[in-house]
Structures are given as structure tokens and as C-alpha cells.
Design a protein around this motif. Sequence first.
Motif, PDB file in Angstrom:
ATOM      1  N   ALA A 290      11.658 -17.044 -35.959  1.00  0.00           N
ATOM      2  CA  ALA A 290      10.752 -16.551 -37.006  1.00  0.00           C
ATOM      3  C   ALA A 290      10.307 -15.113 -36.714  1.00  0.00           C
ATOM      4  O   ALA A 290      10.236 -14.280 -37.622  1.00  0.00           O
ATOM      5  CB  ALA A 290       9.535 -17.471 -37.121  1.00  0.00           C
ATOM      6  N   VAL A 291      10.032 -14.818 -35.446  1.00  0.00           N
ATOM      7  CA  VAL A 291       9.647 -13.445 -35.086  1.00  0.00           C
ATOM      8  C   VAL A 291      10.825 -12.503 -35.329  1.00  0.00           C
ATOM      9  O   VAL A 291      10.668 -11.402 -35.878  1.00  0.00           O
ATOM     10  CB  VAL A 291       9.165 -13.374 -33.615  1.00  0.00           C
ATOM     11  N   GLY A 292      12.025 -12.941 -34.939  1.00  0.00           N
ATOM     12  CA  GLY A 292      13.218 -12.107 -35.147  1.00  0.00           C
ATOM     13  C   GLY A 292      13.476 -11.819 -36.612  1.00  0.00           C
ATOM     14  O   GLY A 292      14.076 -10.799 -36.955  1.00  0.00           O
TER      15      GLY A 292
ATOM     16  N   ILE B 172      21.170  -1.451  -6.311  1.00  0.00           N
ATOM     17  CA  ILE B 172      19.954  -0.727  -6.727  1.00  0.00           C
ATOM     18  C   ILE B 172      18.795  -1.065  -5.791  1.00  0.00           C
ATOM     19  O   ILE B 172      18.013  -0.186  -5.406  1.00  0.00           O
ATOM     20  CB  ILE B 172      19.621  -1.036  -8.201  1.00  0.00           C
ATOM     21  N   GLU B 173      18.705  -2.332  -5.387  1.00  0.00           N
ATOM     22  CA  GLU B 173      17.643  -2.701  -4.446  1.00  0.00           C
ATOM     23  C   GLU B 173      17.834  -1.985  -3.107  1.00  0.00           C
ATOM     24  O   GLU B 173      16.873  -1.492  -2.512  1.00  0.00           O
ATOM     25  CB  GLU B 173      17.608  -4.227  -4.254  1.00  0.00           C
ATOM     26  N   ALA B 174      19.077  -1.886  -2.671  1.00  0.00           N
ATOM     27  CA  ALA B 174      19.339  -1.215  -1.387  1.00  0.00           C
ATOM     28  C   ALA B 174      19.012   0.283  -1.494  1.00  0.00           C
ATOM     29  O   ALA B 174      18.442   0.872  -0.577  1.00  0.00           O
ATOM     30  CB  ALA B 174      20.794  -1.421  -0.974  1.00  0.00           C
ATOM     31  N   ALA B 175      19.377   0.883  -2.633  1.00  0.00           N
ATOM     32  CA  ALA B 175      19.193   2.332  -2.771  1.00  0.00           C
ATOM     33  C   ALA B 175      17.735   2.717  -2.987  1.00  0.00           C
ATOM     34  O   ALA B 175      17.310   3.805  -2.594  1.00  0.00           O
ATOM     35  CB  ALA B 175      20.048   2.852  -3.931  1.00  0.00           C
ATOM     36  N   THR B 176      16.958   1.827  -3.614  1.00  0.00           N
ATOM     37  CA  THR B 176      15.567   2.170  -3.932  1.00  0.00           C
ATOM     38  C   THR B 176      14.572   1.554  -2.955  1.00  0.00           C
ATOM     39  O   THR B 176      13.424   2.011  -2.880  1.00  0.00           O
ATOM     40  CB  THR B 176      15.167   1.675  -5.343  1.00  0.00           C
ATOM     41  N   GLY B 177      14.973   0.497  -2.261  1.00  0.00           N
ATOM     42  CA  GLY B 177      14.034  -0.223  -1.410  1.00  0.00           C
ATOM     43  C   GLY B 177      13.023  -1.045  -2.197  1.00  0.00           C
ATOM     44  O   GLY B 177      12.015  -1.483  -1.650  1.00  0.00           O
ATOM     45  N   LEU B 178      13.291  -1.246  -3.504  1.00  0.00           N
ATOM     46  CA  LEU B 178      12.366  -1.995  -4.362  1.00  0.00           C
ATOM     47  C   LEU B 178      13.057  -3.257  -4.882  1.00  0.00           C
ATOM     48  O   LEU B 178      14.279  -3.293  -5.039  1.00  0.00           O
ATOM     49  CB  LEU B 178      11.941  -1.131  -5.562  1.00  0.00           C
ATOM     50  N   ALA B 179      12.235  -4.277  -5.179  1.00  0.00           N
ATOM     51  CA  ALA B 179      12.775  -5.514  -5.739  1.00  0.00           C
ATOM     52  C   ALA B 179      13.053  -5.312  -7.227  1.00  0.00           C
ATOM     53  O   ALA B 179      12.212  -4.771  -7.952  1.00  0.00           O
ATOM     54  CB  ALA B 179      11.781  -6.657  -5.552  1.00  0.00           C
ATOM     55  N   VAL B 180      14.227  -5.724  -7.674  1.00  0.00           N
ATOM     56  CA  VAL B 180      14.577  -5.665  -9.094  1.00  0.00           C
ATOM     57  C   VAL B 180      14.171  -6.981  -9.757  1.00  0.00           C
ATOM     58  O   VAL B 180      14.539  -8.061  -9.276  1.00  0.00           O
ATOM     59  CB  VAL B 180      16.088  -5.423  -9.285  1.00  0.00           C
ATOM     60  N   PHE B 181      13.397  -6.898 -10.821  1.00  0.00           N
ATOM     61  CA  PHE B 181      13.075  -8.074 -11.636  1.00  0.00           C
ATOM     62  C   PHE B 181      14.132  -8.151 -12.733  1.00  0.00           C
ATOM     63  O   PHE B 181      14.236  -7.237 -13.559  1.00  0.00           O
ATOM     64  CB  PHE B 181      11.698  -7.915 -12.288  1.00  0.00           C
ATOM     65  N   ALA B 182      14.920  -9.200 -12.749  1.00  0.00           N
ATOM     66  CA  ALA B 182      15.988  -9.322 -13.749  1.00  0.00           C
ATOM     67  C   ALA B 182      15.522 -10.219 -14.890  1.00  0.00           C
ATOM     68  O   ALA B 182      14.912 -11.263 -14.658  1.00  0.00           O
ATOM     69  CB  ALA B 182      17.244  -9.893 -13.111  1.00  0.00           C
ATOM     70  N   PHE B 183      15.810  -9.793 -16.105  1.00  0.00           N
ATOM     71  CA  PHE B 183      15.423 -10.551 -17.293  1.00  0.00           C
ATOM     72  C   PHE B 183      16.658 -10.813 -18.158  1.00  0.00           C
ATOM     73  O   PHE B 183      16.779 -10.259 -19.261  1.00  0.00           O
ATOM     74  CB  PHE B 183      14.373  -9.786 -18.105  1.00  0.00           C
ATOM     75  N   PRO B 184      17.600 -11.614 -17.663  1.00  0.00           N
ATOM     76  CA  PRO B 184      18.778 -11.912 -18.488  1.00  0.00           C
ATOM     77  C   PRO B 184      18.352 -12.622 -19.767  1.00  0.00           C
ATOM     78  O   PRO B 184      17.408 -13.411 -19.752  1.00  0.00           O
ATOM     79  CB  PRO B 184      19.605 -12.841 -17.596  1.00  0.00           C
ATOM     80  N   LYS B 185      19.008 -12.315 -20.868  1.00  0.00           N
ATOM     81  CA  LYS B 185      18.584 -12.998 -22.100  1.00  0.00           C
ATOM     82  C   LYS B 185      19.056 -14.442 -22.061  1.00  0.00           C
ATOM     83  O   LYS B 185      20.170 -14.746 -21.648  1.00  0.00           O
ATOM     84  CB  LYS B 185      19.090 -12.264 -23.333  1.00  0.00           C
ATOM     85  N   GLU B 186      18.160 -15.323 -22.451  1.00  0.00           N
ATOM     86  CA  GLU B 186      18.499 -16.745 -22.531  1.00  0.00           C
ATOM     87  C   GLU B 186      18.862 -17.133 -23.956  1.00  0.00           C
ATOM     88  O   GLU B 186      19.654 -18.040 -24.180  1.00  0.00           O
ATOM     89  CB  GLU B 186      17.317 -17.584 -22.026  1.00  0.00           C
ATOM     90  N   ARG B 187      18.249 -16.475 -24.917  1.00  0.00           N
ATOM     91  CA  ARG B 187      18.591 -16.656 -26.336  1.00  0.00           C
ATOM     92  C   ARG B 187      18.410 -15.322 -27.034  1.00  0.00           C
ATOM     93  O   ARG B 187      17.478 -14.594 -26.746  1.00  0.00           O
ATOM     94  CB  ARG B 187      17.650 -17.673 -27.003  1.00  0.00           C
ATOM     95  N   GLU B 188      19.314 -15.022 -27.956  1.00  0.00           N
ATOM     96  CA  GLU B 188      19.158 -13.826 -28.788  1.00  0.00           C
ATOM     97  C   GLU B 188      18.763 -14.310 -30.176  1.00  0.00           C
ATOM     98  O   GLU B 188      19.517 -15.040 -30.810  1.00  0.00           O
ATOM     99  CB  GLU B 188      20.484 -13.063 -28.837  1.00  0.00           C
ATOM    100  N   TYR B 189      17.569 -13.935 -30.621  1.00  0.00           N
ATOM    101  CA  TYR B 189      17.115 -14.369 -31.945  1.00  0.00           C
ATOM    102  C   TYR B 189      17.487 -13.356 -33.019  1.00  0.00           C
ATOM    103  O   TYR B 189      17.726 -13.715 -34.161  1.00  0.00           O
ATOM    104  CB  TYR B 189      15.597 -14.588 -31.945  1.00  0.00           C
ATOM    105  N   PHE B 190      17.490 -12.079 -32.632  1.00  0.00           N
ATOM    106  CA  PHE B 190      17.797 -11.041 -33.625  1.00  0.00           C
ATOM    107  C   PHE B 190      18.065  -9.725 -32.909  1.00  0.00           C
ATOM    108  O   PHE B 190      17.383  -9.381 -31.960  1.00  0.00           O
ATOM    109  CB  PHE B 190      16.603 -10.849 -34.576  1.00  0.00           C
ATOM    110  N   VAL B 191      19.071  -8.982 -33.385  1.00  0.00           N
ATOM    111  CA  VAL B 191      19.299  -7.615 -32.919  1.00  0.00           C
ATOM    112  C   VAL B 191      19.679  -6.775 -34.121  1.00  0.00           C
ATOM    113  O   VAL B 191      20.580  -7.131 -34.876  1.00  0.00           O
ATOM    114  CB  VAL B 191      20.446  -7.527 -31.891  1.00  0.00           C
TER     115      VAL B 191
END
Lengths: 158, 157
Positions: A86-88, B131-150
Amino acid sequence: MPDEIDRRLILATQAGLPLVPRPYHALAERLGIAAVEVEARLAALLAAGAIRRIGAVPNHYALGYRYNGMTVWDVEDEKVDALGAAVGALPFVTHCYRRPRHLPEWPYNLFAMVHGRDRAEAESHVATIAALLGTACRAHEVLYSSRILKKTGLRLSD
Amino acid sequence: MRPEGEPVALDATDRALINALQEGFPLCDEPYAAVGASLGLDEAEVLRRLADLLERKVLTRFGPLYQIEKLGGAFVLAALKVPEADFERIAAIVNAFPEVAHNYRREHALNMWFVLATETAAGIADAIRRIEAATGLAVFAFPKEREYFVELKLDAG
């Protein structure tokens, strides 16, 4: 899956189409195939969804959209798919996805991009989404972009 | 919050052309002439204006927009929590990775958000490790689980 010629076509076009009167002929010459084959392969990639579209990608800021917000929402798991759809479907939302939470610091599972020419326009979009989600949403934030650090798009290597 | 960049002066013809070029581009021998015909512009004018819009960075790209997941690859949204004093240095490191398709500063504790695009799904985990090795920072990954609209279009007015 793409074959070797598709891959070369992708490499030749990922930075953009040639700005010449007959761009598909220019690509055909570079790839050593016929222009009609370039057009047919691009049509097949479009039909397969491997190309979303052939066209222009605007810079939001240059078009006057100065308030580009990634809105993120903590929505009940049982309701997120119906509400995400619905948001999409809202006319001003350009991208909408479900993504994993990273608890405890990141409780949000629904992401929707909104764009406004001024802050009030962006905030009215956020309010519309909040009203739609209602009590199924426990918390939300809006992360405005303040700088484009890079925007090259996909780059496969040779 | 101070958004970067000012709107660029665009005339009505530029706006009509931007809107038309977001609608999809014809697969025919002389596509610029075809787009021009629909707008009352000749081919040379379309090419001149398009080159100018790209040069002025009103458009960031013009061409096929590939959906790499349909080609066996992967896109993943990722974020870093970058110490303010180190922001420019980390931005340069992250941007130097060809797998980083775009990267935005956002106003949040997680202040750097970028999209990784790789030719194979396994390439994502590898890029995150590097990227973690080069920056020394933890990467938070947000893979898409569902695509509702693009929808990548914006009304140019």
C-alpha cells in the motif's frame, strides 16, 4: 542468463548510450555485430526485466527536489507485506522495500523513499505514510540525504 | 539539515525532454530523431540538449538501467556509522570501490548509506569484507527482502 555478447553489450552501455544520431549502429560497430542484433538484444533484456528501462536518470537536487528522505518504519511483521504494498502504491513513493532489522540499534523493516521541493512537501508525504500505517507502526525516522558522495550506477569490470 | 546543491535553471524544453527521456527510449535506428519528433525538436537539438544536461549533471546518466539481479548479480543497501572527524577520508575509501554504485550522506548515527552492485551474489559478502577491512568500521547490510515498488522517474515540472 546473459551470454558473452550480452555481457559485452552491458559493458559498452553501462556508462550510457552513445550520443550520436544512430547509437545502436555505433554500438554494433564496437561489438562487431549488426545494429538489428543490438536492438533485438536490448529488447530481449527489457522483456526479461534485466533492463528496467532505457532512459535518463535525473539528479534530484538539480530538478529542485532538495528534500530527499529515506523514511524507515518499524512495522509489525504480520502486516508489513500488505502495508508495504500500500505504501509502494502511493504516487509520491519512488522506492519501497522490506529490509532486515539490526536490533537493538535499527528496529526498522520498511523503507520508502520520498522527495520534496521543500521541507513541508517532504513532511506531508511522511505524514501520509504514517496515517496509512496507523497503529501497525511502532516507530519511524526520516533520514534526509545531505550530500551525494557518489552516483555512478552499476559498473561491471572487464 | 542542509541539502547540497541548488536547482539548475531549466527551460520548458529541457523539462519536456527530461520527462520524455524518463519514459523509455525507442529501439529504432534513429531514436533521438524519434524522441525529437514527439516534442517538436530536431535530432541535433535533442542531442545538444541531452549532452548539456549530462554535462551540467542535471541528468546523472542516460542509457539502459540494468537490473543486475536478473543477470545473476546482486544489489545491497549498506550503511556505516562514520566518526564525523573521519568522514571525508572514509568517503574516499568507500567511493574507490567499483562495487559502490552510489553513496549518500544522511543525517543519522548511520551517516553513510551506499548501494553495492556486484556481478555475482557472492561478490556482495566479499565487497563487505573488503570495505570493513579498508575502513575499520562495521558494515550494516540491508539486503532487500521484498520489493514493493520501484520507480526511478521524477517529474521535471
